[in-house]
Design a protein around this motif. Sequence first.
Motif, PDB file in Angstrom:
ATOM      1  N   GLU A   1     120.237  74.624   0.972  1.00 46.11           N
ATOM      2  CA  GLU A   1     120.830  73.706   0.034  1.00 46.11           C
ATOM      3  C   GLU A   1     122.366  73.658   0.188  1.00 46.11           C
ATOM      4  O   GLU A   1     122.726  72.270   1.169  1.00 46.11           O
ATOM      5  N   ARG A   2     122.609  74.699   0.338  1.00 45.12           N
ATOM      6  CA  ARG A   2     124.402  74.498   1.029  1.00 45.12           C
ATOM      7  C   ARG A   2     124.188  74.252   2.231  1.00 45.12           C
ATOM      8  O   ARG A   2     125.235  73.168   2.422  1.00 45.12           O
ATOM      9  N   THR A   3     124.000  74.782   3.076  1.00 38.66           N
ATOM     10  CA  THR A   3     123.744  74.261   4.298  1.00 38.66           C
ATOM     11  C   THR A   3     123.260  72.906   5.266  1.00 38.66           C
ATOM     12  O   THR A   3     124.283  72.211   5.498  1.00 38.66           O
ATOM     13  N   LYS A   4     122.772  72.618   4.249  1.00 41.69           N
ATOM     14  CA  LYS A   4     122.273  71.106   4.651  1.00 41.69           C
ATOM     15  C   LYS A   4     123.249  70.476   3.831  1.00 41.69           C
ATOM     16  O   LYS A   4     123.071  69.541   4.451  1.00 41.69           O
ATOM     17  N   GLN A   5     123.456  70.498   2.823  1.00 42.97           N
ATOM     18  CA  GLN A   5     125.190  68.983   1.835  1.00 42.97           C
ATOM     19  C   GLN A   5     126.132  69.851   2.573  1.00 42.97           C
ATOM     20  O   GLN A   5     127.156  68.569   2.820  1.00 42.97           O
ATOM     21  N   TRP A   6     126.143  70.823   3.880  1.00 46.54           N
ATOM     22  CA  TRP A   6     127.505  71.473   4.226  1.00 46.54           C
ATOM     23  C   TRP A   6     127.711  70.474   5.749  1.00 46.54           C
ATOM     24  O   TRP A   6     128.371  69.353   6.506  1.00 46.54           O
ATOM     25  N   PRO A  50     126.468  65.686   5.351  1.00 45.32           N
ATOM     26  CA  PRO A  50     126.702  64.618   4.139  1.00 45.32           C
ATOM     27  C   PRO A  50     126.193  63.390   3.883  1.00 45.32           C
ATOM     28  O   PRO A  50     126.138  63.302   3.070  1.00 45.32           O
ATOM     29  N   GLY A  51     126.204  63.293   4.726  1.00 53.75           N
ATOM     30  CA  GLY A  51     125.464  61.077   4.999  1.00 53.75           C
ATOM     31  C   GLY A  51     124.395  60.642   6.272  1.00 53.75           C
ATOM     32  O   GLY A  51     124.197  60.298   5.725  1.00 53.75           O
ATOM     33  N   LYS A  52     123.993  61.710   6.661  1.00 52.41           N
ATOM     34  CA  LYS A  52     123.440  61.088   7.521  1.00 52.41           C
ATOM     35  C   LYS A  52     121.695  61.314   7.284  1.00 52.41           C
ATOM     36  O   LYS A  52     121.504  60.680   7.560  1.00 52.41           O
ATOM     37  N   LEU A  53     121.511  62.598   6.209  1.00 51.33           N
ATOM     38  CA  LEU A  53     120.193  62.317   5.446  1.00 51.33           C
ATOM     39  C   LEU A  53     120.033  61.371   4.334  1.00 51.33           C
ATOM     40  O   LEU A  53     119.246  60.973   3.140  1.00 51.33           O
ATOM     41  N   LYS A  54     120.910  60.457   4.197  1.00 55.07           N
ATOM     42  CA  LYS A  54     121.798  59.717   3.296  1.00 55.07           C
ATOM     43  C   LYS A  54     120.609  58.004   3.596  1.00 55.07           C
ATOM     44  O   LYS A  54     120.854  57.532   4.901  1.00 55.07           O
ATOM     45  N   SER A  55     120.082  57.494   2.818  1.00 60.64           N
ATOM     46  CA  SER A  55     118.933  56.449   3.283  1.00 60.64           C
ATOM     47  C   SER A  55     120.081  55.087   3.211  1.00 60.64           C
ATOM     48  O   SER A  55     120.769  55.109   2.490  1.00 60.64           O
ATOM     49  N   ARG A  56     119.645  54.611   4.675  1.00 59.08           N
ATOM     50  CA  ARG A  56     120.622  52.905   4.587  1.00 59.08           C
ATOM     51  C   ARG A  56     120.103  52.413   3.538  1.00 59.08           C
ATOM     52  O   ARG A  56     120.212  51.022   4.113  1.00 59.08           O
TER      53      ARG A  56
END
Length: 131
Positions: A63-68, A71-77
């Motif tokens: 979880e922490r690695t994914k957030q680090w 940060p914005g790459k997996l956010k939905s556009r």
Amino acid sequence: MSPFKLVFGKACHLPVELEHKAYWAIKRLNLDYDAAGEKRMLQLNELEEFRSLSYENARLYKERTKQWLFPGKLKSRWSGPFRIAQIFPFGAVELEEETSGRKFRVNGQRIKHYFGGEVDRHQEALPLQDG
């Protein structure tokens, strides 16, 4: 010579013989069955606890690695109505966000009709010619 040794070329050891030999070795070494069984159960419980803790630590690390890392790459556009800015060959479509004017390309098959809110209903007719 036994038939087993004639066929397979080695002596046959039945499970009863092995169990008897194991019992004989424990008896000879004067080991306590109950104490050995209790110790083994404690070892198995410790192993299960260690496995559980390591699984939890791996989940937290992921979880922490994914957030680090993202940060914005997996956010939905895909957050609102878009306007089609341009259509490219082979199904690519450039969408424009109505609020910010940001443009990006997507596969045309991923686009869905927007039926909510106020939408510009401008229609354009294209006459088809027989060819």
